[in-house]
Design an enzyme around this catalytic site. Structure first.
Site, PDB file in Angstrom:
ATOM      1  N   ARG A 147      31.149  43.498  36.082  1.00  0.00           N
ATOM      2  CA  ARG A 147      30.662  44.297  37.209  1.00  0.00           C
ATOM      3  C   ARG A 147      29.207  44.054  37.516  1.00  0.00           C
ATOM      4  NH1 ARG A 147      31.744  49.253  33.431  1.00  0.00           N
ATOM      5  NH2 ARG A 147      31.155  47.556  32.035  1.00  0.00           N
ATOM      6  N   ARG A 176      46.728  42.487  52.470  1.00  0.00           N
ATOM      7  CA  ARG A 176      47.061  43.418  53.554  1.00  0.00           C
ATOM      8  C   ARG A 176      46.924  42.723  54.900  1.00  0.00           C
ATOM      9  NH1 ARG A 176      43.762  48.513  53.882  1.00  0.00           N
ATOM     10  NH2 ARG A 176      45.589  49.268  54.997  1.00  0.00           N
ATOM     11  N   ASN A 204      24.121  36.035  39.046  1.00  0.00           N
ATOM     12  CA  ASN A 204      22.803  35.508  38.661  1.00  0.00           C
ATOM     13  C   ASN A 204      22.908  34.888  37.261  1.00  0.00           C
ATOM     14  OD1 ASN A 204      22.108  37.536  36.636  1.00  0.00           O
ATOM     15  ND2 ASN A 204      21.889  38.966  38.348  1.00  0.00           N
ATOM     16  N   ARG A 246      33.806  34.830  27.838  1.00  0.00           N
ATOM     17  CA  ARG A 246      35.013  34.171  28.351  1.00  0.00           C
ATOM     18  C   ARG A 246      35.164  32.713  27.936  1.00  0.00           C
ATOM     19  NH1 ARG A 246      38.151  38.524  29.325  1.00  0.00           N
ATOM     20  NH2 ARG A 246      37.091  40.001  30.706  1.00  0.00           N
TER      21      ARG A 246
HETATM   22  C1  LIG Z   1      38.605  38.864  24.548  1.00  0.00           C
HETATM   23  C2  LIG Z   1      38.524  40.061  25.431  1.00  0.00           C
HETATM   24  C3  LIG Z   1      39.496  41.047  25.361  1.00  0.00           C
HETATM   25  C4  LIG Z   1      39.430  42.163  26.186  1.00  0.00           C
HETATM   26  N1  LIG Z   1      40.406  43.117  26.100  1.00  0.00           N
HETATM   27  C5  LIG Z   1      40.357  44.203  26.901  1.00  0.00           C
HETATM   28  C6  LIG Z   1      41.363  45.211  26.831  1.00  0.00           C
HETATM   29  O1  LIG Z   1      42.296  45.138  26.046  1.00  0.00           O
HETATM   30  N2  LIG Z   1      41.278  46.268  27.673  1.00  0.00           N
HETATM   31  C7  LIG Z   1      40.249  46.415  28.567  1.00  0.00           C
HETATM   32  O2  LIG Z   1      40.212  47.392  29.308  1.00  0.00           O
HETATM   33  N3  LIG Z   1      39.288  45.463  28.652  1.00  0.00           N
HETATM   34  C8  LIG Z   1      39.305  44.379  27.863  1.00  0.00           C
HETATM   35  N4  LIG Z   1      38.335  43.422  27.962  1.00  0.00           N
HETATM   36  C9  LIG Z   1      37.288  43.568  28.982  1.00  0.00           C
HETATM   37  C10 LIG Z   1      35.951  44.040  28.367  1.00  0.00           C
HETATM   38  O3  LIG Z   1      36.071  45.314  27.770  1.00  0.00           O
HETATM   39  C11 LIG Z   1      34.854  44.069  29.454  1.00  0.00           C
HETATM   40  O4  LIG Z   1      35.207  44.997  30.444  1.00  0.00           O
HETATM   41  C12 LIG Z   1      34.651  42.730  30.114  1.00  0.00           C
HETATM   42  O5  LIG Z   1      34.588  41.701  29.183  1.00  0.00           O
HETATM   43  C13 LIG Z   1      33.368  42.746  30.959  1.00  0.00           C
HETATM   44  O6  LIG Z   1      32.280  42.719  30.063  1.00  0.00           O
HETATM   45  P1  LIG Z   1      30.971  43.537  30.332  1.00  0.00           P
HETATM   46  O7  LIG Z   1      31.220  45.000  30.417  1.00  0.00           O
HETATM   47  O8  LIG Z   1      29.957  43.067  29.322  1.00  0.00           O
HETATM   48  O9  LIG Z   1      30.529  42.967  31.784  1.00  0.00           O
HETATM   49  P2  LIG Z   1      29.740  43.684  32.947  1.00  0.00           P
HETATM   50  O10 LIG Z   1      30.549  44.770  33.538  1.00  0.00           O
HETATM   51  O11 LIG Z   1      29.316  42.596  33.873  1.00  0.00           O
HETATM   52  O12 LIG Z   1      28.497  44.356  32.243  1.00  0.00           O
HETATM   53  C14 LIG Z   1      27.401  43.566  31.770  1.00  0.00           C
HETATM   54  C15 LIG Z   1      26.588  44.369  30.769  1.00  0.00           C
HETATM   55  O13 LIG Z   1      25.992  45.478  31.436  1.00  0.00           O
HETATM   56  C16 LIG Z   1      25.980  46.596  30.549  1.00  0.00           C
HETATM   57  N5  LIG Z   1      26.801  47.657  31.132  1.00  0.00           N
HETATM   58  C17 LIG Z   1      27.708  47.537  32.129  1.00  0.00           C
HETATM   59  N6  LIG Z   1      28.244  48.711  32.455  1.00  0.00           N
HETATM   60  C18 LIG Z   1      27.686  49.605  31.618  1.00  0.00           C
HETATM   61  C19 LIG Z   1      27.863  50.994  31.455  1.00  0.00           C
HETATM   62  N7  LIG Z   1      28.734  51.695  32.174  1.00  0.00           N
HETATM   63  N8  LIG Z   1      27.139  51.613  30.509  1.00  0.00           N
HETATM   64  C20 LIG Z   1      26.262  50.920  29.759  1.00  0.00           C
HETATM   65  N9  LIG Z   1      26.044  49.578  29.849  1.00  0.00           N
HETATM   66  C21 LIG Z   1      26.762  48.953  30.789  1.00  0.00           C
HETATM   67  C22 LIG Z   1      26.538  46.128  29.207  1.00  0.00           C
HETATM   68  O14 LIG Z   1      25.468  45.681  28.411  1.00  0.00           O
HETATM   69  C23 LIG Z   1      27.403  44.973  29.617  1.00  0.00           C
HETATM   70  O15 LIG Z   1      27.604  44.019  28.565  1.00  0.00           O
HETATM   71  C24 LIG Z   1      38.369  42.302  27.125  1.00  0.00           C
HETATM   72  C25 LIG Z   1      37.394  41.305  27.198  1.00  0.00           C
HETATM   73  C26 LIG Z   1      37.465  40.188  26.378  1.00  0.00           C
HETATM   74  C27 LIG Z   1      36.390  39.118  26.503  1.00  0.00           C
END
Ligand SMILES: Cc1cc2nc3c(=O)[nH]c(=O)nc-3n(C[C@H](O)[C@H](O)[C@H](O)COP(=O)(O)OP(=O)(O)OC[C@H]3O[C@@H](n4cnc5c(N)ncnc54)[C@H](O)[C@@H]3O)c2cc1C
Length: 210
Positions: free
Chosen positions: A66, A77, A160, A171
Site C-alpha cells: 500500500r 465493469r 518509489n 517478494r
Molecule cells: C510470503 C508472504 C506470505 C503472506 N501471507 C499472507 C497471508 O497469509 N495473509 C495475509 O493477509 N497477508 C499475507 N501476506 C501479505 C503481508 O502481510 C503484507 O500485507 C504484504 O507483504 C505487504 O507488505 P507491507 O505491509 O510491508 O507493504 P506496504 O503496505 O507497502 O507497507 C510498507 C511498510 O509501511 C509500514 N506500514 C504500512 N501500513 C502500516 C500500518 N497500518 N501501520 C504501521 N506501519 C505500516 C510497514 O513498515 C510496512 O512494512 C504475505 C506476504 C508474504 C511476502
C-alpha cells in the site's frame, strides 16, 4: 524518474544544501550509510512506472503493498474481459507446515497432464458461461463473477525506490509465491539498472528496505 543522485541530494539538503558533485565515492558511501542505518526517506525521491500484466491471484498479493504504490487497473465493469488465462508449466506439490512449506515442481507426468486438463476445462467452461451471461444482457460487473483468479489483468503500477525495496525484500524471498517472484525479478532488473548504487547498497545490507 530520478537516479542514485536524487537520493544523495535529498539526504544532503539537510546538511550542505544542494549537492552537485555527481556520483563520486563519497556519495556512494553516503547511500550505503543511509541504507545501513535505515534513514529511509531520501529513498522516496524517484519514481518507476510499470505496465504489468498478471493473473488476478498475483494482483491480490501485489495490491497488499500500500505504501508508496499507485495503481490503476483495467475494469471488469467497463470492458469485456479477454479469455487470457495463466497456467503454470507444471504442477507444484506442497508439504510441511504453514510458513515453512516445501513447494516442489512435480515430475509426475500423469499429475501434470491432469492438472493441465483441469485448467483447460475450468477456464473454457467459465469463459463460456461469462459470454453466455453477457449475451443474455447480464451486466459485466455481475457476469465476471464466474471468472477464475487465473484470468489475466493489466495495471499501471508506480512506486518509489523505498517502496520498491520493500516489495523486493518480501517478494523475491524463497517463501513468496513463484508467480509474484517473477514480477519482482522483472522489477529488480529495471531497478538495478536505473538506481545502481541504491540497489547495490540494498543487496549489501541484507536486502532490507530502509
Ligand atoms: C510470503 C508472504 C506470505 C503472506 N501471507 C499472507 C497471508 O497469509 N495473509 C495475509 O493477509 N497477508 C499475507 N501476506 C501479505 C503481508 O502481510 C503484507 O500485507 C504484504 O507483504 C505487504 O507488505 P507491507 O505491509 O510491508 O507493504 P506496504 O503496505 O507497502 O507497507 C510498507 C511498510 O509501511 C509500514 N506500514 C504500512 N501500513 C502500516 C500500518 N497500518 N501501520 C504501521 N506501519 C505500516 C510497514 O513498515 C510496512 O512494512 C504475505 C506476504 C508474504 C511476502
Amino acid at each position: 524518474m530520478g537516479s542514485d543522485m536524487s537520493i544523495v541530494k535529498a539526504a544532503k539538503v539537510s546538511t550542505i544544501g544542494e549537492a552537485s558533485l555527481g556520483l563520486n565515492e563519497g556519495n556512494k558511501g553516503l547511500i550505503n550509510y543511509l541504507m545501513k542505518h535505515r534513514h529511509g526517506s531520501p529513498f522516496e525521491h524517484g519514481a518507476m512506472t510499470f505496465l504489468v500484466k498478471a493473473p488476478i491471484f498475483v494482483w491480490r498479493e501485489h495490491m497488499r503493498h500500500r505504501i508508496g504504490f499507485s495503481y490503476n487497473e483495467e475494469s471488469g465493469r467497463y470492458k469485456v474481459l479477454q479469455p487470457e488465462f495463466y497456467r503454470p508449466d507444471v504442477a507444484r506439490t506442497q508439504e510441511g507446515k504453514a510458513g515453512h512449506y516445501i513447494i516442489e515442481r512435480s515430475e509426475d507426468d500423469i499429475l501434470n497432464h491432469d492438472m493441465d486438463c483441469a485448467f483447460e476445462w475450468a477456464n473454457i467452461r467459465a469463459y463460456q458461461m461469462y459470454q453466455e451471461m453477457l449475451r443474455r444482457g447480464v451486466a459485466r460487473e455481475v457476469a465476471r463473477m464466474v471468472l477464475p483468479v487465473n484470468i489475466m489483468s493489466s495495471a499501471y503500477v508506480t512506486m518509489n525506490p523505498r517502496s520498491m525495496m520493500n516489495f523486493l525484500a518480501l517478494r523475491t524471498a524463497p517463501n513468496a509465491q513463484r508467480e509474484i517472484q517473477i514480477v519482482a525479478s522483472n522489477y529488480e532488473s529495471y531497478f538495478s539498472a536505473k538506481f545502481t548504487e541504491v540497489w547495490a547498497a540494498f543487496c549489501g545490507n541484507g536486502r532490507v528496505a530502509p
